[in-house]
Design an enzyme around this catalytic site. Structure first.
Site, PDB file in Angstrom:
ATOM      1  N   SER A 189      -8.409 -45.835  39.244  1.00 54.95           N
ATOM      2  CA  SER A 189      -9.609 -46.116  40.022  1.00 54.95           C
ATOM      3  C   SER A 189      -9.434 -45.603  41.453  1.00 54.95           C
ATOM      4  O   SER A 189      -9.163 -44.418  41.643  1.00 54.95           O
ATOM      5  CB  SER A 189      -9.928 -47.614  39.971  1.00 54.95           C
ATOM      6  N   GLU A 306     -16.923 -47.248  31.087  1.00 54.87           N
ATOM      7  CA  GLU A 306     -16.485 -47.646  32.431  1.00 54.87           C
ATOM      8  C   GLU A 306     -17.497 -48.588  33.098  1.00 54.87           C
ATOM      9  O   GLU A 306     -17.139 -49.601  33.700  1.00 54.87           O
ATOM     10  CB  GLU A 306     -16.321 -46.402  33.322  1.00 54.87           C
ATOM     11  N   HIS A 396     -14.081 -50.156  32.550  1.00 54.65           N
ATOM     12  CA  HIS A 396     -13.197 -49.746  33.635  1.00 54.65           C
ATOM     13  C   HIS A 396     -12.023 -50.722  33.747  1.00 54.65           C
ATOM     14  O   HIS A 396     -12.201 -51.935  33.680  1.00 54.65           O
ATOM     15  CB  HIS A 396     -14.000 -49.736  34.937  1.00 54.65           C
TER      16      HIS A 396
END
Length: 475
Positions: A189, A306, A396
């Site tokens: 990320s 995600e 995610h």
């Protein structure tokens, strides 16, 4: 290694540290790689560590960077750790007790550039050390302290921090049994975005043998766009957006201003977030432009769904055709691309189509452009295993428990539940270890056939999926 005792000691440039040993793994926690970024060092580039006398204990994680816990429902999925103190620029090392010339990995945590810490139990490096790797994790400045755009202060202080940590690894890791010439930079990320930023800097790139980017945005913003969050905070606080004004405000008051600024916001609108800025000194070019031109081997990928961590179900349900149309206009997404996404996701709601478009605009578009530009040295994956928790599917951050092979950890349970497939964790961790060690994760590079490793209940190697709409997105 300097010492092989049960309480190992390592002598570094700044002094000697003492760690612990468990099951043949040496662990050293909270080692400063730069001076505390407060007082006269606040909103300044990272400064050298002051030397210490005697032996410094390295048995506990260092203080966490100032931050707020995750709010609301996402706070139930992503944990937070708070460790008070100013000495936040620290590194943690896990090393095999007999390490000599071992490959090295530098782990950079995520958290939207304003949350996160290396102290999360999910990021324990022992599994990598047991595979013969010297594992290093770090903290860096977050939020206003690390990513404000101030008139007379260095930009990208968080980027400068991780660059300083990388230099520390290069200079010191041999003392732990690591080979600095075999250093892999790895992040997820926002941490992946920072790995990309390191690769975009010539000085940092020279210290990186390989890189892993998990679900990381690759595009840096103009100072004006990256600085919108700072400008709004300054206005709320009634001060100028300059170093003197922000340095006069205690960190906790900046956090409160940020809390007020983002109150009521959602992923679909509201307060701007912190972003990496293009800057002549710290980041001359956006990573998405540079990564396509370099030959550093890269393992990069995303998760299938995600967006399902970012957008709660009620937000997705509130996206109608008009909102999707207006969003596609604002992002210059052609109508035929939207149609292709509908065709590629049959049965998906309008909100889910929007979510997949958002995922690809933020993440898959950039990684695909890079892979197409350097297909022989880029290894692409897609994590597709669907979590049973809150209909997150392959959301995610879900892959982290698998990459670290820590599905029994409470942090992994938050996203994956208690019954996630251990086989998949062993498989993913082995692939990451193989890439860190040899540069080959176990499947072919992207190549002309767009080869992708699909991690799921049954893992396969396939051509990259859902590329019709993806290839129609604006560059």
């Amino acid at each position: 290694m300097t010492s092989m005792t049960s309480d190992p000691q390592i002598t570094l440039r700044a002094g000697t540290v003492q760690g612990t040993t468990t099951d043949g793994i040496h662990r050293f926690l909270g080692i400063p790689y730069a001076a505390p970024p407060f007082g006269e060092n606040r909103f300044r580039a990272p400064q050298p560590v002051a030397a210490w006398d005697g032996v410094r204990s390295a048995t506990a994680f260092g203080p966490t960077a100032p931050q707020l816990p995750y709010p609301g429902a996402i706070g139930e999925l992503l944990g937070s750790v708070h460790i008070p103190g100013d000495d936040i620029l620290t590194a943690n090392v896990w090393a095999p007790a007999n390490a000599a010339g071992a490959p090295v990995v530098l782990w950079i945590h995520g958290g939207a550039l304003e949350r996160g810490t290396a102290a999360l139990s999910l990021y324990d490096g022992a599994v990598f050390a047991r595979a013969g790797i010297v594992f290093v994790s770090i903290n860096y400045r977050l939020g206003a302290e690390g990513f404000s755009v101030l008139d007379d202060a260095p930009r990208n202080l968080g980027v400068r921090d991780v660059a300083a940590a990388l230099e520390w690894v290069h200079a010191e890791i041999a003392a732990f049994g690591g080979d600095p010439a075999q250093t892999t930079a790895m992040g997820e990320s926002a941490g992946g975005a920072l790995v990309a930023a390191l690769l975009a800097r010539e000085d940092s790139r020279a210290l990186i043998a390989r890189a892993i980017i998990e679900s990381g945005p690759l595009e840096a913003q103009t100072p004006a766009k990256a600085g919108r969050v700072t400008t709004q905070m300054a206005k709320r606080l009634g001060v100028r957006a300059d170093r003197a004004s922000f340095a006069a405000i205690p960190p906790e008051d900046l956090l409160e201003a940020r809390r007020q600024q983002s109150a009521g916001s959602s992923p679909l609108g509201g307060a701007p977030g912190f972003q990496v800025a293009i800057d002549p000194e710290s980041l001359p070019q956006s990573p998405h432009d540079v990564l396509a031109t370099i030959d550093t081997p890269l393992l990069i990928g995303t998760n299938t769904d995600e967006y399902r961590l970012w957008f709660p179900p009620e937000a997705l349900a509130g996206i109608n055709e008009t909102k999707l149309f207006l969003a596609s206009l604002a992002l210059r997404i052609p109508r035929r691309a939207v149609k292709a996404y509908r065709d590629e996701w049959p049965g998906a709601s309008t909100g889910e189509v929007f979510g997949q478009l958002a995922t690809d605009m933020i993440l898959r578009r950039g990684l695909t452009r890079v892979a197409q530009a350097k297909p022989s040295s880029t290894f692409v994956y897609e994590f597709a295993w669907p979590s049973p928790v809150r209909d997150l599917r392959a959301a995610h951050a879900l892959e982290l428990g698998f990459v670290f092979d820590r599905l029994d950890d409470e942090e992994a349970h938050r996203l994956a539940g208690p019954d996630a497939p251990r086989r998949l964790a062993v498989e993913m961790n082995a692939a990451w270890v193989a890439f860190i060690t040899t540069g080959d994760p176990g499947w072919p590079a992207y190549g002309a056939s767009r080869t992708t490793r699909l991690f799921d209940t049954a893992t396969t190697t396939v051509p990259q999926r859902r590329t019709t709409g993806l290839d129609l997105l604006p560059r």
